[in-house]
Design a protein around this motif. Sequence first.
Motif, short mmCIF file in Angstrom:
data_model
loop_
_atom_site.label_atom_id
_atom_site.label_comp_id
_atom_site.label_asym_id
_atom_site.label_seq_id
_atom_site.Cartn_x
_atom_site.Cartn_y
_atom_site.Cartn_z
N THR A 19 0.84 -1.19 0.00
CA THR A 19 0.00 0.00 0.00
C THR A 19 0.88 1.24 0.00
OG1 THR A 19 -1.79 -1.13 1.16
CG2 THR A 19 -1.75 1.27 1.29
N GLU A 20 0.86 1.96 -1.10
CA GLU A 20 1.70 3.15 -1.26
C GLU A 20 1.10 4.31 -0.47
OE1 GLU A 20 2.74 6.85 -3.59
OE2 GLU A 20 0.81 5.81 -3.58
N VAL A 21 1.96 5.23 0.01
CA VAL A 21 1.53 6.25 0.98
C VAL A 21 0.53 7.25 0.40
CG1 VAL A 21 3.63 6.11 2.36
CG2 VAL A 21 3.52 7.72 0.43
N LEU A 65 -4.75 6.16 3.49
CA LEU A 65 -5.33 7.13 4.41
C LEU A 65 -5.63 6.48 5.77
CD1 LEU A 65 -7.76 9.04 2.02
CD2 LEU A 65 -5.56 9.82 2.90
N VAL A 66 -5.93 5.18 5.77
CA VAL A 66 -6.16 4.46 7.03
C VAL A 66 -4.93 4.57 7.92
CG1 VAL A 66 -6.59 2.20 8.06
CG2 VAL A 66 -7.77 2.86 5.94
N PHE A 67 -3.76 4.33 7.34
CA PHE A 67 -2.53 4.34 8.14
C PHE A 67 -2.02 5.75 8.38
CE2 PHE A 67 -2.59 0.31 5.72
CZ PHE A 67 -2.83 -0.53 6.81
N GLN A 68 -2.31 6.67 7.46
CA GLN A 68 -1.93 8.05 7.70
C GLN A 68 -2.58 8.58 8.98
OE1 GLN A 68 0.33 9.73 6.28
NE2 GLN A 68 0.47 9.33 4.10
N LEU A 123 -3.84 -6.61 4.95
CA LEU A 123 -5.30 -6.64 4.95
C LEU A 123 -5.86 -5.48 4.12
CD1 LEU A 123 -8.01 -7.72 6.02
CD2 LEU A 123 -7.70 -6.24 8.03
N VAL A 124 -5.31 -4.29 4.30
CA VAL A 124 -5.77 -3.14 3.52
C VAL A 124 -5.45 -3.32 2.04
CG1 VAL A 124 -5.43 -0.66 3.15
CG2 VAL A 124 -5.70 -1.56 5.48
N SER A 125 -4.30 -3.90 1.74
CA SER A 125 -3.95 -4.15 0.34
C SER A 125 -4.94 -5.11 -0.30
CB SER A 125 -2.52 -4.72 0.25
OG SER A 125 -1.57 -3.78 0.70
N ARG A 126 -5.33 -6.16 0.45
CA ARG A 126 -6.32 -7.10 -0.09
C ARG A 126 -7.68 -6.42 -0.23
NH1 ARG A 126 -3.47 -10.74 3.33
NH2 ARG A 126 -4.99 -10.47 5.01
N ALA A 127 -7.99 -5.54 0.70
CA ALA A 127 -9.27 -4.82 0.61
C ALA A 127 -9.30 -3.93 -0.63
CB ALA A 127 -9.48 -3.97 1.86
N SER A 158 -6.71 1.61 -6.88
CA SER A 158 -5.38 1.01 -6.94
C SER A 158 -4.66 1.11 -5.60
CB SER A 158 -4.55 1.72 -8.02
OG SER A 158 -3.21 1.26 -8.00
N ARG A 159 -3.77 0.16 -5.35
CA ARG A 159 -2.92 0.22 -4.16
C ARG A 159 -1.86 1.32 -4.28
NH1 ARG A 159 -0.59 -5.64 -4.13
NH2 ARG A 159 -0.80 -5.26 -6.37
N VAL A 160 -1.69 1.81 -5.49
CA VAL A 160 -0.71 2.86 -5.76
C VAL A 160 -1.40 3.94 -6.59
CG1 VAL A 160 1.50 3.42 -6.85
CG2 VAL A 160 1.18 1.18 -5.77
N ILE A 161 -1.34 5.18 -6.13
CA ILE A 161 -1.83 6.30 -6.95
C ILE A 161 -0.65 7.25 -7.13
CG2 ILE A 161 -3.52 8.13 -7.25
CD1 ILE A 161 -5.40 6.69 -5.43
#
Length: 434
Positions: free
Chosen positions: A233-235, A241-244, A271-275, A317-320
């Motif tokens: 999951t890229e920042v 945003l969940v981890f931010q 888990l967030v990446s799979r979501a 996407s996991r990366v924007i």
Amino acid sequence: MAAGQSEGTASGHSGSGAAWGAVALWALTRAALLLCVFKVVTLPGPDVTSDVSVIYQGWYEVLRAGTYPLSDVTWQYPPGAALAVVSPAALPFLGYASAFFVLVCLCDAVVLGLLLRAGRGGGRSVRGAWVWVVGVPLLGTTSYARYDLMVTAVAVGALLAGAARPRLMGALAGFGALLKVWPVLLLAGTPRGGATRRSWTAAVVTGLAVTALCWVALPGALEFLTYQRDRGTEVESLGALVFQVARHFGWEGSVLFSYGSVEFAGPYVPLVSRAALALAVLAFGWLLVWRLRARELGAATVYDAAFAAVLLFTTTSRVISPQYLLWLVGLAAVCLTLGASRMALPAGLVLAATAVTQLEFPLMFDQVVAGEPVGVALLFVRNGLLVASALTACRVLWRGTVPRRERSAGEGAGRGRGGLISRAAAVRRRATAR
């Protein structure tokens, strides 16, 4: 008759004036971009051109040696991307980075020319050209320091070929997919029947042919699949945003450079990446349902559907990465070459998101990585604009192409008998009147 001719002439002069205005502004803004990437003018923030002078040029040397970058996990692109990386060899009298910037500028000019040509005639508009002219510099020097503008040029050409030349559209979409995957989504709204068969067949044949040529020419053509699969999951992504937020409330994770981008690492990241992947599957499930139910297709449907599909692809996407906004600006511009397109609001939201993107990268990227309030706020605004644009585009596409009786199964069930009774009553009234 004379009044009509006068009105048409005035309209033609107005359209011509707007086109020349777009060309003039394009020349001015692109001169400014070139001054920046050639470092005549230095902007605050990190040097975004290092991707070209260091990473791309390094790949170029490896490709010239006769192989794909097998040991480099940052190589996460389809095999056709090698063509973009080695393209500066076409200008041997320039250094690698200089040749790359010149070629990107030429692709930029080609897109403008295509949009201006598409905007001529009845029911057409130069609004699309203006979206492109304004949108590219909103992203800043990043727009010229990545090969995404080259891919966008191929995509714009494919879309504008459209239903009139379905084989050309399919071939360009297939070739574009071998550059960076997403152009395959341009075929989401092709007209049913022969046009779809011809365009999709051309895309498959072109994609397989280019892949085979790359696979035979150089070893490692498909190695990118492994590296892309392992990304996290890229920042800057929606899921990030969940981890931010969470790291301000005790989340025990970290930020690290991995697979060519800055990603989160720690608890719940997988888990967030799979979501995010599940959300992407749901989004494309919706796209499939739309494809099956859409009946009221117009001239703008091919453009609007492609724009909505790529918005869904980008947002989930996991990366924007910042350069992804170029894809959306290009497709928004194509939509607005047609007066019948209803994508003006989503296009405006994309332009706003592009402007915010330049603020978060490169200008305040250190605050994004550190999770500072300003950086996080910028991400919330940018990603919120993208979500709003995607939802609006999908809603407009659905309402404009799916017959009212099919928009909601529940609505249809609730109103079905009432509609039949109303129609029967109307028939009886007409019979009584006779």
